[in-house]
Write an enzyme that holds these catalytic residues in place. Sequence first.
Site, PDB file in Angstrom:
ATOM      1  N   GLY A  82       0.832  -1.197   0.000  1.00  0.00           N
ATOM      2  CA  GLY A  82       0.000   0.000   0.000  1.00  0.00           C
ATOM      3  C   GLY A  82       0.863   1.241   0.000  1.00  0.00           C
ATOM      4  O   GLY A  82       2.088   1.170  -0.122  1.00  0.00           O
ATOM      5  N   SER A  83       0.224   2.387   0.165  1.00  0.00           N
ATOM      6  CA  SER A  83       0.954   3.652   0.080  1.00  0.00           C
ATOM      7  C   SER A  83       1.901   3.849   1.251  1.00  0.00           C
ATOM      8  O   SER A  83       2.895   4.557   1.131  1.00  0.00           O
ATOM      9  CB  SER A  83      -0.034   4.816   0.013  1.00  0.00           C
ATOM     10  OG  SER A  83      -0.871   4.806   1.157  1.00  0.00           O
ATOM     11  N   PHE A  84       1.600   3.216   2.396  1.00  0.00           N
ATOM     12  CA  PHE A  84       2.486   3.452   3.539  1.00  0.00           C
ATOM     13  C   PHE A  84       2.985   2.151   4.174  1.00  0.00           C
ATOM     14  O   PHE A  84       3.326   2.116   5.332  1.00  0.00           O
ATOM     15  CB  PHE A  84       1.791   4.311   4.609  1.00  0.00           C
ATOM     16  CG  PHE A  84       0.395   3.877   4.927  1.00  0.00           C
ATOM     17  CD1 PHE A  84       0.153   2.782   5.734  1.00  0.00           C
ATOM     18  CD2 PHE A  84      -0.687   4.581   4.424  1.00  0.00           C
ATOM     19  CE1 PHE A  84      -1.124   2.383   6.033  1.00  0.00           C
ATOM     20  CE2 PHE A  84      -1.975   4.191   4.719  1.00  0.00           C
ATOM     21  CZ  PHE A  84      -2.203   3.088   5.528  1.00  0.00           C
ATOM     22  N   ASP A 198     -15.498  -1.070   7.888  1.00  0.00           N
ATOM     23  CA  ASP A 198     -14.792  -1.189   6.601  1.00  0.00           C
ATOM     24  C   ASP A 198     -15.034  -2.564   5.990  1.00  0.00           C
ATOM     25  O   ASP A 198     -14.116  -3.199   5.489  1.00  0.00           O
ATOM     26  CB  ASP A 198     -13.292  -0.949   6.797  1.00  0.00           C
ATOM     27  CG  ASP A 198     -12.587  -0.626   5.470  1.00  0.00           C
ATOM     28  OD1 ASP A 198     -13.254  -0.113   4.558  1.00  0.00           O
ATOM     29  OD2 ASP A 198     -11.387  -0.891   5.359  1.00  0.00           O
ATOM     30  N   VAL A 434       8.567 -41.956 -18.741  1.00  0.00           N
ATOM     31  CA  VAL A 434       8.499 -41.073 -19.906  1.00  0.00           C
ATOM     32  C   VAL A 434       7.106 -41.180 -20.513  1.00  0.00           C
ATOM     33  O   VAL A 434       6.583 -42.280 -20.715  1.00  0.00           O
ATOM     34  CB  VAL A 434       9.561 -41.448 -20.963  1.00  0.00           C
ATOM     35  CG1 VAL A 434       9.453 -40.532 -22.178  1.00  0.00           C
ATOM     36  CG2 VAL A 434      10.961 -41.382 -20.366  1.00  0.00           C
ATOM     37  N   TYR A 437       3.897 -36.228 -23.299  1.00  0.00           N
ATOM     38  CA  TYR A 437       4.057 -34.787 -23.126  1.00  0.00           C
ATOM     39  C   TYR A 437       5.094 -34.429 -22.067  1.00  0.00           C
ATOM     40  O   TYR A 437       5.415 -33.260 -21.892  1.00  0.00           O
ATOM     41  CB  TYR A 437       2.725 -34.155 -22.709  1.00  0.00           C
ATOM     42  CG  TYR A 437       1.567 -34.561 -23.571  1.00  0.00           C
ATOM     43  CD1 TYR A 437       1.375 -33.964 -24.811  1.00  0.00           C
ATOM     44  CD2 TYR A 437       0.666 -35.533 -23.151  1.00  0.00           C
ATOM     45  CE1 TYR A 437       0.309 -34.330 -25.609  1.00  0.00           C
ATOM     46  CE2 TYR A 437      -0.406 -35.910 -23.946  1.00  0.00           C
ATOM     47  CZ  TYR A 437      -0.584 -35.300 -25.174  1.00  0.00           C
ATOM     48  OH  TYR A 437      -1.637 -35.658 -25.962  1.00  0.00           O
ATOM     49  N   LYS A 455       8.312 -33.715 -12.563  1.00  0.00           N
ATOM     50  CA  LYS A 455       7.655 -33.960 -13.843  1.00  0.00           C
ATOM     51  C   LYS A 455       7.941 -32.762 -14.730  1.00  0.00           C
ATOM     52  O   LYS A 455       7.576 -31.632 -14.393  1.00  0.00           O
ATOM     53  CB  LYS A 455       6.148 -34.138 -13.640  1.00  0.00           C
ATOM     54  CG  LYS A 455       5.380 -34.450 -14.917  1.00  0.00           C
ATOM     55  CD  LYS A 455       3.890 -34.636 -14.605  1.00  0.00           C
ATOM     56  CE  LYS A 455       3.099 -34.954 -15.848  1.00  0.00           C
ATOM     57  NZ  LYS A 455       1.649 -35.114 -15.553  1.00  0.00           N
ATOM     58  N   ASP A 543      -7.424 -40.666 -15.962  1.00  0.00           N
ATOM     59  CA  ASP A 543      -6.262 -41.479 -16.351  1.00  0.00           C
ATOM     60  C   ASP A 543      -5.840 -42.345 -15.166  1.00  0.00           C
ATOM     61  O   ASP A 543      -4.665 -42.425 -14.823  1.00  0.00           O
ATOM     62  CB  ASP A 543      -5.114 -40.572 -16.795  1.00  0.00           C
ATOM     63  CG  ASP A 543      -4.014 -41.340 -17.535  1.00  0.00           C
ATOM     64  OD1 ASP A 543      -4.316 -42.411 -18.099  1.00  0.00           O
ATOM     65  OD2 ASP A 543      -2.870 -40.875 -17.542  1.00  0.00           O
TER      66      ASP A 543
END
EC number: 2.7.11.1
Length: 745
Positions: A82-84, A198, A434, A437, A455, A543
């Site tokens: 934030g700003s501070f 808030d 192996v 992909y 992997k 799978d």
Amino acid sequence: MLPFAPQDEPWDREMEVFSGGGASSGEVNGLKMVDEPMEEGEADSCHDEGVVKEIPITHHVKEGYEKADPAQFELLKVLGQGSFGKVFLVRKKTGPDAGQLYAMKVLKKASLKVRDRVRTKMERDILVEVNHPFIVKLHYAFQTEGKLYLILDFLRGGDVFTRLSKEVLFTEEDVKFYLAELALALDHLHQLGIVYRDLKPENILLDEIGHIKLTDFGLSKESVDQEKKAYSFCGTVEYMAPEVVNRRGHSQSADWWSYGVLMFEMLTGTLPFQGKDRNETMNMILKAKLGMPQFLSAEAQSLLRMLFKRNPANRLGSEGVEEIKRHLFFANIDWDKLYKREVQPPFKPASGKPDDTFCFDPEFTAKTPKDSPGLPASANAHQLFKGFSFVATSIAEEYKITPITSANVLPIVQINGNAAQFGEVYELKEDIGVGSYSVCKRCIHATTNMEFAVKIIDKSKRDPSEEIEILMRYGQHPNIITLKDVFDDGRYVYLVTDLMKGGELLDRILKQKCFSEREASDILYVISKTVDYLHCQGVVHRDLKPSNILYMDESASADSIRICDFGFAKQLRGENGLLLTPCYTANFVAPEVLMQQGYDAACDIWSLGVLFYTMLAGYTPFANGPNDTPEEILLRIGNGKFSLSGGNWDNISDGAKDLLSHMLHMDPHQRYTAEQILKHSWITHRDQLPNDQPKRNDVSHVVKGAMVATYSALTHKTFQPVLEPVAASSLAQRRSMKKRTSTGL
């Protein structure tokens, strides 16, 4: 009722509110809206912020406990800025809680205005007093010459705003869960005489399970009793109650208006009162009629009307939380179970191991964590924050944590940035497996010398984002492989996981000369329970072949089983790419989507059936050996014929055969679900199953080859979906849009 159709960016849309006298109706963006006649409160012009007199600080440091300082905390990541000040992910280095992760809020005194300084001190004082399951906990507070430090719970789930705007479709039932937990949190603050002031999505965090934690008390104000009013102008304007806007004084009832705004936003994706600028928004809050979406249930509309009363005395909740809890909208909430955190949240954040920051904005988490010294504040600043330091009284008792050593420190997941390359952290070793992909290798962590598996996925051939997210979200399940690290070098993605030292489940079973039904039942129970967990979360593995079910260690106990390789797994999503909660799935998803999901789930069960058959028989149901052709195997599968007689089957119980026949049923709609497997008597009464072990011939290599041939044939037969690049998804496109600035730091 059908929930609001999701927009591309629901948080940025404005809702037109119809003006004019009397009730009216119309459409906003194609949705039927009805203007709600709202009582008039005392309207007043909107003022600019002026000097506000805050209450004096009265709390002081608790004595008798070890004080903390910045040197005791290792900076890991930036969570927000934030700003501070900044918020860091930190790890405690010393003391009874060494190794524990916290969020460290660091505020520069020199950057704080007097108003902000008092608010910071107030936040610390309020957090010291608060102890509630749905409110963030303060563990330490201390200061240096230039900075203030708050050490808080680290909530891995991120904020509700992030979850809602980016990933998930919620139903009214889902929203009800969050609102109910939030009501209990607000009530706890109100009982302490605290007005929160808030309330907004950014200040509602999720823990790793999915329960809420209210945070950021910088604008909260303590009052002596219900009659005392606060007059300061604070909070996020869209969430302000009318009495806050007109500065006629506000009490705890103002929080219930903001609660209504949050409810409206969570249910519709829009804000009830939002003009083109701040002044117009405030005027709408004071005077405009509420456009009530007619797709909301009657109970939801009723609660919103009772929360949006401009006269705070008439607002639901003004007489306490019991008014809220008694409303029909919450009729099916068990408040005692909810408080005890026994109600399952509708959404589990994607948070992997404890120090993951997957749910935080990568704009911040990619930054190198650095806590600069900070300029000294004015001479009287230290006096203002006198008594700021604090140590939680239960810190020594609460954490029974092994002191941190180099052996159990692992690097932070590199999801959102390339602070380190894989080769800098791990040393690659031999291949484990192996695939088309990817390749899986053993690797060693350079610092700890611990063994892992990695992997390595070729991004040009497969998009790994879904696999990563599923492992992040569900990898903490005891029987799902745990993701340790993720690296991305542009071409390849490296997924570091536990090394499965026990090997494949099927290999271990086939090597045993004898294998009993009781052993098989224990194994099937663990796997089915894990698959049921995934299916209930809307995840299908797709799978689930034996080579993807492994043992974590050499013990080969059922508890050490892990389901691995989620490369083909899918989460249930809507057409726009958003995740669907289980409640949404049950009520609103198109039948054809559910049919596909059900088909995928049924395929998972069929795969378990093949494994189950092989465990009991010692050979596979549809392939005789590695030399069977795909056509032969597919023909046998298509005919749905498999033998349950002769050989070992003569010694197998009827219960096992009955369960197996339901798991391998030809019709996916009649095939057992994972839940039905778990309820079958062969599973529920497994302690009564025979423990004698029929002898088998040692033909493990033949059986393994037959199993490989079976799944190879299915791969030839089944078209595997081609996944588009993640950047092409609507979800990714939405994420790339300009983010709304958070003021919650």
